[in-house]
Design a protein around this motif. Structure first.
Motif, mmCIF file in Angstrom:
data_model
loop_
_atom_site.group_PDB
_atom_site.id
_atom_site.type_symbol
_atom_site.label_atom_id
_atom_site.label_comp_id
_atom_site.label_asym_id
_atom_site.label_seq_id
_atom_site.Cartn_x
_atom_site.Cartn_y
_atom_site.Cartn_z
ATOM 1 N N ASP A 163 -11.781 -24.772 -22.764
ATOM 2 C CA ASP A 163 -10.690 -24.032 -22.127
ATOM 3 C C ASP A 163 -11.149 -22.684 -21.573
ATOM 4 O O ASP A 163 -11.951 -22.632 -20.648
ATOM 5 C CB ASP A 163 -9.550 -23.884 -23.137
ATOM 6 C CG ASP A 163 -8.287 -23.364 -22.476
ATOM 7 O OD1 ASP A 163 -8.056 -23.704 -21.304
ATOM 8 O OD2 ASP A 163 -7.533 -22.623 -23.139
ATOM 9 N N LYS A 164 -10.657 -21.590 -22.152
ATOM 10 C CA LYS A 164 -11.014 -20.277 -21.611
ATOM 11 C C LYS A 164 -12.500 -19.968 -21.781
ATOM 12 O O LYS A 164 -13.064 -19.170 -21.025
ATOM 13 C CB LYS A 164 -10.170 -19.188 -22.273
ATOM 14 C CG LYS A 164 -8.753 -19.154 -21.732
ATOM 15 C CD LYS A 164 -7.947 -18.012 -22.334
ATOM 16 C CE LYS A 164 -6.586 -17.900 -21.649
ATOM 17 N NZ LYS A 164 -5.693 -16.924 -22.328
ATOM 18 N N ARG A 167 -14.017 -21.630 -18.817
ATOM 19 C CA ARG A 167 -13.656 -20.918 -17.594
ATOM 20 C C ARG A 167 -14.355 -19.566 -17.497
ATOM 21 O O ARG A 167 -14.708 -19.115 -16.402
ATOM 22 C CB ARG A 167 -12.136 -20.752 -17.525
ATOM 23 C CG ARG A 167 -11.462 -22.097 -17.204
ATOM 24 C CD ARG A 167 -10.012 -22.118 -17.592
ATOM 25 N NE ARG A 167 -9.207 -21.207 -16.790
ATOM 26 C CZ ARG A 167 -7.930 -20.894 -17.078
ATOM 27 N NH1 ARG A 167 -7.344 -21.431 -18.160
ATOM 28 N NH2 ARG A 167 -7.270 -20.075 -16.314
#
Length: 415
Positions: A163-164, A167
């Motif tokens: 996820d983050k 990213r």
RNA sequence: GGAGAGAUGGCCGAGUGGCCGAAGGCGCUCGCCUGCUAAGCGAGUAAACGACUAAAAUUGUUUCGAGGGUUCAAAUCCCUCUCUCUCCGCCA
């Protein structure tokens, strides 16, 4: 690869300087074989010359039989000596392949990497009024990194970004590529991640360091750094002086076996079999390579400055610079939980060492062919950067702030 | 994976056993001519490793994808490999 003629004519100097890398380097055997080979070649050339003369006479000759007999004899002699000559050449070549580049005179002589000279430091070492968590604990807690599942999928020394986390890693790559291409004038490439042995010979990852590489059953190797692909773009080519310097960059994952590093940095992202890196490579003239190395250092530094990370620059000592390099400058970023600086970039001037191996030349203004100089530097190693970022930017409330410059890439400002 | 074609100098391209480092063209360099944004004419134009030299000139050898073989002699014949292209199959 060093120039054999230069070694021959400056053997004492070369040996002395090479010994500053490794005590036991000796050129004696090489020089003896070279001497022997040249004598042999002289003899061979003479015989071949005879052969060529007879060859020319033969079609016109009346007495072909005698000449053919003569030729038979000479040809056989040539074959014998040639065998010996080839064997000798191969041995010489092998030694030459393995000899490292000659360290620049400005490089500190030492067999201990700890003696590296600190050139400068930038930024304040951050202080915290709470208990710091390292990037592994932070990553797991925030569910942005998962090493257990990575191990399930691939084994130890791999990472799963979630996820983050994923990213943020991608944001870093894009940010770095944008700075290097749009502001520093590098041309971007996407390159193969599997490479052949020839390419690895050019950059000097082979023949000496095969144990560091992953090899496939098709005799291709997983890319250990995009320095390999970028430098080999121009293997066996002739460049024009007017086009130099060529400034190339690429993001690629990098794969390394990390043989012999058992027990070292086993935790987290610091030392993995696969990591992400944006690489900078330049092809230059001999006259400019030294100053261009400084520029590449600045190009790498710029990334850390904008990310607001504390770092320092060090000049590696003779025993620590890589095989192809005459001088290497490392950039190390401050990793708060380790309380020390860790390498995120390594900028090397390889002079004509790789160009010789890969036969990369340029035509100078007078039309003469010369070997280019190649330089490479990380711009930077993402997988070393991400730990520094999340550790440095952790807050008391457990959140992680995203550095300002990355926000337009991540789309979020905290984790 | 199956079938076929190919790989020659900076580029294009000819060359099927000795006269081939290799025709011809393009490009490039120099000179001439011309006066108009060009053309014409002439000359030159591969690299590697040695020898000699202060350097050059000169000179020997090698190199036609790579390696091996046949032959007195290989770009040219034979074998193996690599790469590229086309068609078919499979496929993101």
């Amino acid at each position: 690869m060093l120039d054999l003629k230069f070694i021959r004519e400056n053997s004492d100097l070369v040996e002395k300087r090479l010994k500053t890398r490794k005590k036991d380097i000796s050129l004696k055997e090489l020089l003896e074989m070279d001497e022997k080979r040249r004598n042999l070649q002289g003899m061979l050339d003479e015989k071949k010359s005879q052969r060529n003369t007879i060859n020319k006479e033969l079609p016109k000759s009346e007495d072909k039989k005698t000449l053919i007999e003569k030729m038979k004899k000479i040809s056989e002699e040539i074959k014998e000596s040639e065998k010996e000559e080839i064997e000798l050449s191969n041995k010489i070549q092998q030694i030459l392949w393995e000899l490292p580049n000659i360290p620049h005179e400005s490089v500190k002589i030492s067999y201990n990497e700890e003696d590296a000279e600190i050139l400068s430091t930038w930024g304040k070492i951050p202080e915290y009024d709470f208990e710091l968590k390292d990037h592994v604990d932070l990553g797991i807690e925030k569910n942005i990194l998962d090493f257990e599942r990575a191990a399930k999928i691939a084994g130890s020394r791999f990472a799963l970004y979630i996820d983050k986390g994923a990213r943020l890693e991608r944001a870093l790559i894009n940010f770095m590529l944008d700075v290097q291409t749009k502001e520093h004038g590098y041309k971007e490439f996407m390159t193969p991640y599997l490479v052949n042995a020839d390419s690895l010979f050019t950059t000097s990852n082979l023949p000496k360091f095969e144990e560091d590489l992953f090899k496939t059953q098709d005799n291709l190797y997983l890319l250990p750094t995009s320095e390999v692909t970028l430098v080999n773009i121009h293997r066996d080519e002739i460049l024009e002086e007017n086009d130099l310097p060529l400034k190339y960059t690429a993001y690629t994952p990098c794969f390394r076996r990390e043989a012999g590093s058992y027990g070292k940095d086993v935790r987290g992202l610091i030392r993995t079999h696969q990591f992400n890196k944006v690489e900078l490579v330049q092809f230059t003239t001999p006259e400019t390579s030294y100053e261009i190395q400084q520029k590449i250092v600045e190009h790498a530094e710029e990334i850390l400055k904008r990310l607001g990370l504390s770092y320092r620059k060090i000049a590696l000592v003779t025993s620590d610079i890589s095989n192809a390099s005459i001088k290497t400058i490392d950039i190390e970023v401050w990793v708060p939980t380790q309380g020390k600086y860790r390498e995120v970039a390594s900028i090397s001037n390889c002079t004509d060492f790789q160009a010789r191996r890969g036969n990369i030349k340029y035509r100078d203004k007078e039309g003469k062919l010369k070997f280019v100089h190649t330089l490479n530097g990380s711009g930077l190693a993402t997988s070393r950067l991400l730990p520094a970022i999340i550790e440095t930017y952790q807050k008391k409330d457990g959140s992680i702030e995203i550095p300002e410059v990355l926000r337009k890439y991540t789309g979020f400002d905290a984790i």
